[in-house]
Design an enzyme around this catalytic site. Structure first.
Site, short mmCIF file in Angstrom:
data_model
loop_
_atom_site.label_atom_id
_atom_site.label_comp_id
_atom_site.label_asym_id
_atom_site.label_seq_id
_atom_site.Cartn_x
_atom_site.Cartn_y
_atom_site.Cartn_z
N GLU A 1 5.78 23.96 -43.90
CA GLU A 1 5.64 23.37 -42.68
C GLU A 1 4.00 23.35 -42.50
O GLU A 1 3.65 22.79 -41.61
CB GLU A 1 6.36 23.76 -41.53
CG GLU A 1 7.76 23.93 -41.42
CD GLU A 1 8.44 24.60 -40.43
OE1 GLU A 1 7.76 24.64 -39.35
OE2 GLU A 1 9.63 24.47 -40.34
N TYR B 1 -10.84 26.77 -41.57
CA TYR B 1 -9.68 27.32 -42.17
C TYR B 1 -10.14 28.08 -43.29
O TYR B 1 -9.78 29.46 -43.52
CB TYR B 1 -8.78 26.14 -42.49
CG TYR B 1 -7.78 26.91 -43.35
CD1 TYR B 1 -6.70 27.45 -42.53
CD2 TYR B 1 -7.49 26.69 -44.66
CE1 TYR B 1 -5.68 28.11 -43.18
CE2 TYR B 1 -6.37 27.18 -45.37
CZ TYR B 1 -5.48 27.91 -44.44
OH TYR B 1 -4.32 28.70 -45.05
N THR C 1 9.75 32.76 -39.03
CA THR C 1 10.61 31.48 -38.78
C THR C 1 10.35 30.42 -39.62
O THR C 1 10.87 29.49 -39.52
CB THR C 1 10.05 31.24 -37.29
OG1 THR C 1 8.76 31.02 -37.35
CG2 THR C 1 10.46 32.23 -36.32
N GLY D 1 -2.13 28.45 -53.66
CA GLY D 1 -2.84 27.15 -53.77
C GLY D 1 -1.86 26.24 -52.96
O GLY D 1 -1.19 26.85 -52.07
N ASP E 1 3.07 36.22 -29.97
CA ASP E 1 2.04 35.13 -30.43
C ASP E 1 1.00 36.05 -30.94
O ASP E 1 0.46 37.05 -30.35
CB ASP E 1 1.47 34.39 -29.32
CG ASP E 1 0.28 33.26 -29.70
OD1 ASP E 1 -0.27 33.66 -30.79
OD2 ASP E 1 0.39 32.24 -29.34
N VAL E 2 0.74 36.14 -32.31
CA VAL E 2 -0.22 37.07 -32.82
C VAL E 2 -1.72 37.05 -32.35
O VAL E 2 -2.41 37.95 -32.28
CB VAL E 2 -0.30 36.97 -34.42
CG1 VAL E 2 0.90 37.33 -35.19
CG2 VAL E 2 -0.96 35.72 -34.68
N GLY F 1 8.41 28.76 -43.90
CA GLY F 1 7.89 29.05 -45.18
C GLY F 1 8.06 30.14 -45.94
O GLY F 1 9.12 30.70 -45.97
P1 NDP Z 1 4.54 27.54 -42.29
O1 NDP Z 1 3.96 26.67 -41.23
O2 NDP Z 1 5.76 27.03 -42.51
O3 NDP Z 1 4.68 29.04 -41.47
C1 NDP Z 1 3.84 29.46 -40.76
C2 NDP Z 1 4.30 30.83 -39.78
O4 NDP Z 1 3.42 31.23 -39.28
C3 NDP Z 1 5.52 30.06 -39.13
O5 NDP Z 1 6.60 31.19 -39.21
C4 NDP Z 1 5.01 30.58 -37.40
O6 NDP Z 1 5.87 31.10 -36.81
C5 NDP Z 1 3.79 31.62 -37.80
N1 NDP Z 1 2.75 31.51 -36.93
C6 NDP Z 1 1.77 30.67 -37.04
N2 NDP Z 1 0.95 31.02 -35.81
C7 NDP Z 1 1.60 31.86 -35.17
C8 NDP Z 1 1.03 32.70 -33.91
N3 NDP Z 1 -0.10 32.08 -33.24
N4 NDP Z 1 1.85 33.55 -33.52
C9 NDP Z 1 2.64 33.91 -34.27
N5 NDP Z 1 3.30 33.46 -35.52
C10 NDP Z 1 2.50 32.41 -35.82
O7 NDP Z 1 3.24 27.76 -43.26
P2 NDP Z 1 3.46 28.72 -44.51
O8 NDP Z 1 4.53 29.64 -44.84
O9 NDP Z 1 2.55 27.86 -45.47
O10 NDP Z 1 2.34 29.76 -43.97
C11 NDP Z 1 2.18 31.20 -44.19
C12 NDP Z 1 0.76 31.67 -44.50
O11 NDP Z 1 0.60 31.14 -45.81
C13 NDP Z 1 -0.28 31.10 -43.59
O12 NDP Z 1 -1.09 32.34 -43.45
C14 NDP Z 1 -1.07 30.17 -44.47
O13 NDP Z 1 -2.39 29.88 -44.01
C15 NDP Z 1 -0.91 30.48 -45.70
N6 NDP Z 1 -1.17 29.61 -46.95
C16 NDP Z 1 -0.37 28.42 -46.79
C17 NDP Z 1 -0.53 27.81 -47.96
C18 NDP Z 1 0.25 26.22 -48.10
O14 NDP Z 1 -0.33 25.21 -48.70
N7 NDP Z 1 1.37 26.14 -47.43
C19 NDP Z 1 -1.47 27.89 -49.17
C20 NDP Z 1 -2.05 29.14 -49.08
C21 NDP Z 1 -1.93 29.94 -47.89
P3 NDP Z 1 6.01 30.14 -35.06
O15 NDP Z 1 5.43 28.76 -35.29
O16 NDP Z 1 7.54 30.37 -34.99
O17 NDP Z 1 5.14 31.05 -34.35
C1 8X3 Z 2 -3.69 26.41 -47.92
C2 8X3 Z 2 -3.90 25.50 -48.85
O1 8X3 Z 2 -4.99 23.45 -49.80
O2 8X3 Z 2 -5.30 24.00 -47.54
O3 8X3 Z 2 -4.27 27.63 -47.77
O4 8X3 Z 2 -6.23 25.31 -49.36
S1 8X3 Z 2 -5.28 24.61 -48.86
#
Ligand code: NDP
Ligand code: 8X3
Length: 250
Positions: free
Chosen positions: A187, A151, A10, A182, A58-59, A12
């Site tokens: 969002e 985290y 949904t 990184g 919800d995972v 990112g």
């Molecule tokens: P976003 O917040 O844009 O996306 C997060 C996604 O995860 C959403 O689609 C949300 O969907 C889903 N999600 C979160 N919690 C749940 C839940 N409990 N059940 C089901 N779905 C869930 O962030 P990103 O795209 O950046 O994050 C994606 C992954 O990348 C994450 O694992 C994050 O830790 C990782 N990451 C991100 C970085 C960053 O700096 N952005 C860097 C490194 C890793 P919904 O809310 O609709 O449930």
């Molecule tokens: C998310 C990126 O900068 O918090 O994994 O490590 S950071």
């Protein structure tokens, strides 16, 4: 046509990867997330008619995960590719000031959610003796930074689980790898700072972060390698970032 199962579709990384896979014309995608309206936007997009199936769950809730996956129609079960991407950071504070609800959200979502989804998808792959799983970790899983203990721990767990899955699924011809991004502007920071957009924007001030499409392109590269190649552990950083907290800002 191949079939992908994407958690966190949904927003990112998950949304960008869904888009890329569907636009390739080579994949159908099962999109997952909690925000039903965003899932509906995928299923109601006429350009992708018949190519998208939505599961809203919800995972963190094992029963919801199992019920959703059990409900898949027969022709949506031959999953070739699982992207374990759902997850977030909640809060950024010293360990001693940490909020236990935030800790639960990170450990339950980033770690146990990935376990539950994998547990119920892997049998489909074992039955077909093929499959590819990519887990989204983070540079935070490789380096612990100040105010991020939980985290970082959740992502270190993702790294360890990825290695274990790769070992245990080896006899079943299933590739398992991880991506550790990184700084990436999605969002993510808005969620971490509980909707404070000013704080979220300040994270990327004066530097060029990664964007979700960069990770989608990397995922495409990883899943289109020859069958004898598994990109097992990929760290991807913006050029302006050298380590978790070493960033060049203009
Ligand atoms: P976003 O917040 O844009 O996306 C997060 C996604 O995860 C959403 O689609 C949300 O969907 C889903 N999600 C979160 N919690 C749940 C839940 N409990 N059940 C089901 N779905 C869930 O962030 P990103 O795209 O950046 O994050 C994606 C992954 O990348 C994450 O694992 C994050 O830790 C990782 N990451 C991100 C970085 C960053 O700096 N952005 C860097 C490194 C890793 P919904 O809310 O609709 O449930
Ligand atoms: C998310 C990126 O900068 O918090 O994994 O490590 S950071």
């Amino acid at each position: 046509m191949k079939l992908a199962f994407i958690t966190g579709a949904t927003s990112g990384i998950g949304a960008a990867t869904t888009q890329l896979l569907l636009d390739s014309g080579l994949y159908k995608v099962i999109v997952c997330g909690r925000r039903a309206n965003r899932l509906k936007a995928w299923t109601e997009n006429e350009a992708y008619a018949g190519k998208v199936y939505a599961l809203c769950f919800d995972v963190r809730n094992e029963l919801e995960v199992k019920t959703a996956i059990d409900s898949l129609p027969e022709n949506w079960r031959n999953i070739d590719f699982l992207l374990n991407n759902a997850g977030n950071a909640h809060g950024l504070s010293a360990f001693q000031d940490g909020d236990t609800a935030d800790w639960d959200a990170m450990m339950d979502g980033n770690v146990k959610g990935l376990l539950y989804v994998s547990k119920y998808i892997v049998p489909f792959m074992i039955a077909r003796k093929q499959g590819h799983i990519i887990n989204i970790s983070s540079i935070a899983g490789k380096e612990t930074y100040a105010n991020g203990a939980v985290y970082c721990a959740s992502k270190a767990a993702v790294e360890a689980i990825t290695k274990g899955m790769r070992i245990d699924l080896l006899p079943h011809n299933i590739k398992v790898g991880s991506i550790a991004p990184g700084m990436l502007n999605t969002e993510f920071s808005l969620v971490r700072f509980k909707g404070d957009s000013e704080k979220a924007e300040s994270v990327y001030k004066g530097m060029d972060p990664l964007v979700a499409d960069d990770i989608a392109e990397l995922i495409w590269f990883m899943i289109t390698r020859k069958s004898h190649i598994n990109l097992a552990d990929v760290l991807i950083l913006p050029t302006a970032q050298a380590a978790a907290t070493i960033v060049k800002r203009d």
